[in-house]
Design an enzyme around this catalytic site. Structure first.
Site, PDB file in Angstrom:
ATOM      1  N   SER A  50       0.828  -1.206   0.000  1.00  0.00           N
ATOM      2  CA  SER A  50       0.000   0.000   0.000  1.00  0.00           C
ATOM      3  C   SER A  50       0.861   1.255   0.000  1.00  0.00           C
ATOM      4  O   SER A  50       0.548   2.236  -0.690  1.00  0.00           O
ATOM      5  CB  SER A  50      -0.938   0.002   1.216  1.00  0.00           C
ATOM      6  OG  SER A  50      -0.206  -0.019   2.433  1.00  0.00           O
ATOM      7  N   TYR A  51       1.950   1.245   0.734  1.00  0.00           N
ATOM      8  CA  TYR A  51       2.835   2.407   0.788  1.00  0.00           C
ATOM      9  C   TYR A  51       3.528   2.609  -0.559  1.00  0.00           C
ATOM     10  O   TYR A  51       3.584   3.726  -1.091  1.00  0.00           O
ATOM     11  CB  TYR A  51       3.870   2.225   1.893  1.00  0.00           C
ATOM     12  CG  TYR A  51       4.736   3.443   2.141  1.00  0.00           C
ATOM     13  CD1 TYR A  51       4.253   4.513   2.886  1.00  0.00           C
ATOM     14  CD2 TYR A  51       6.031   3.521   1.626  1.00  0.00           C
ATOM     15  CE1 TYR A  51       5.034   5.638   3.122  1.00  0.00           C
ATOM     16  CE2 TYR A  51       6.820   4.641   1.853  1.00  0.00           C
ATOM     17  CZ  TYR A  51       6.321   5.693   2.596  1.00  0.00           C
ATOM     18  OH  TYR A  51       7.092   6.801   2.817  1.00  0.00           O
ATOM     19  N   VAL A  52       4.039   1.523  -1.118  1.00  0.00           N
ATOM     20  CA  VAL A  52       4.722   1.597  -2.409  1.00  0.00           C
ATOM     21  C   VAL A  52       3.757   2.095  -3.488  1.00  0.00           C
ATOM     22  O   VAL A  52       4.102   2.963  -4.295  1.00  0.00           O
ATOM     23  CB  VAL A  52       5.308   0.225  -2.790  1.00  0.00           C
ATOM     24  CG1 VAL A  52       5.885   0.254  -4.201  1.00  0.00           C
ATOM     25  CG2 VAL A  52       6.390  -0.202  -1.795  1.00  0.00           C
ATOM     26  N   SER A  82       0.996   3.850  -3.097  1.00  0.00           N
ATOM     27  CA  SER A  82       0.578   5.230  -2.860  1.00  0.00           C
ATOM     28  C   SER A  82       1.661   6.222  -3.259  1.00  0.00           C
ATOM     29  O   SER A  82       1.382   7.266  -3.862  1.00  0.00           O
ATOM     30  CB  SER A  82       0.184   5.434  -1.389  1.00  0.00           C
ATOM     31  OG  SER A  82       1.305   5.311  -0.524  1.00  0.00           O
TER      32      SER A  82
END
Length: 253
Positions: free
Chosen positions: A155-157, A159
């Site tokens: 999810s971080y990558v 986003s």
């Protein structure tokens, strides 16, 4: 001659008279940028989730979640109604939810909501205010994860990768109005978000050794790039990624 050169450089990199809004300003990179902008002469408004009584600053701080579109719209209106023209918007707010198993979809959606959707919302809302000023600048804080795959945190990558490309799309759309849009992509910086990695000896060493400079970054390592992008020194720079990663993404063997 020396004093003339100093005066020229001071003018190029000065933020005196500029009005800046910084999200994620209660701690970490956002707080560091807000502090640096203040010392560079800017009128700074900072936004963060932390209650105002817990944030010590010499600039205006407002407790507000970046996903609260109505509150941010009201803040932009208040800034204008107080006689200020917004020159710089820094989007430093962000979260991470490194979990692929428990509530994975919920966490994925929440991360994108904060790290990407909310930033699109505030940029869209701020555009009329930025167009009304001279040489406006939007600075998005992405990550080396916007350019490289990292395990265990999709999810971080996703986003940050989305934010990197959103920046380039907005740069194309807003260039005609002299609004510049750029990214700062930090490597591993010692903040509250990276505290667990920093304090774990093996993880600390592994991340340090991935860099060319053989060290973790500090918040102060980010602020120079932010001042550059906010100032007139970068007046011909838009749609760009400035990597502040100690050489992580350039390192081979």
């Amino acid at each position: 001659m020396g004093s003339m050169k100093t005066s020229y450089l001071d003018s190029m990199f000065s933020l005196k008279g500029k009005v800046c809004l910084v999200t994620g300003a209660s701690r970490g990179i956002g707080y560091g940028i807000a502090e640096a902008f203040h010392h560079a002469g800017a009128k700074v408004f900072g936004v963060g989730r932390t209650p105002a009584e817990n944030v010590i600053s010499n600039w205006s701080y407002i407790s507000c979640d970046v996903t609260n579109s109505e509150a941010l719209t009201d803040l932009l209106k208040d800034i204008r109604n107080d006689g200020h023209k917004l020159n710089v918007l820094v989007n430093a707010a962000g979260i991470t939810n490194p979990d692929l198993v428990e509530d994975a979809l919920t966490k994925f959606k929440k991360t994108l909501e904060v790290n990407l959707v909310a930033i699109f919302d505030i940029c869209s809302t701020a555009i009329p205010y930025l167009k009304d000023s001279d040489r406006a600048s939007i600075i998005n804080i992405t990550s080396i994860a916007s350019k490289m795959g990292f395990p265990g945190n999709p999810s971080y990558v996703a986003s940050k990768g989305g934010l990197r490309m959103l920046t380039k799309a907005l740069a194309n759309d807003l260039g005609i109005d002299n609004v510049r849009v750029n990214n700062i992509a930090p490597g591993y910086i010692k903040t509250d978000m990276t505290k667990l990695s920093f304090e774990d000896t093996d993880m600390n060493i592994a991340r340090r050794e991935r860099t060319i400079l053989d060290r973790w970054g500090a918040v102060d390592d980010i602020v120079g790039a932010a001042i550059y992008l906010a100032s007139d020194a970068s007046s011909y720079v838009t749609g760009s990624d400035i990597l502040v990663d100690g050489g992580w993404t350039a390192k081979g063997l």
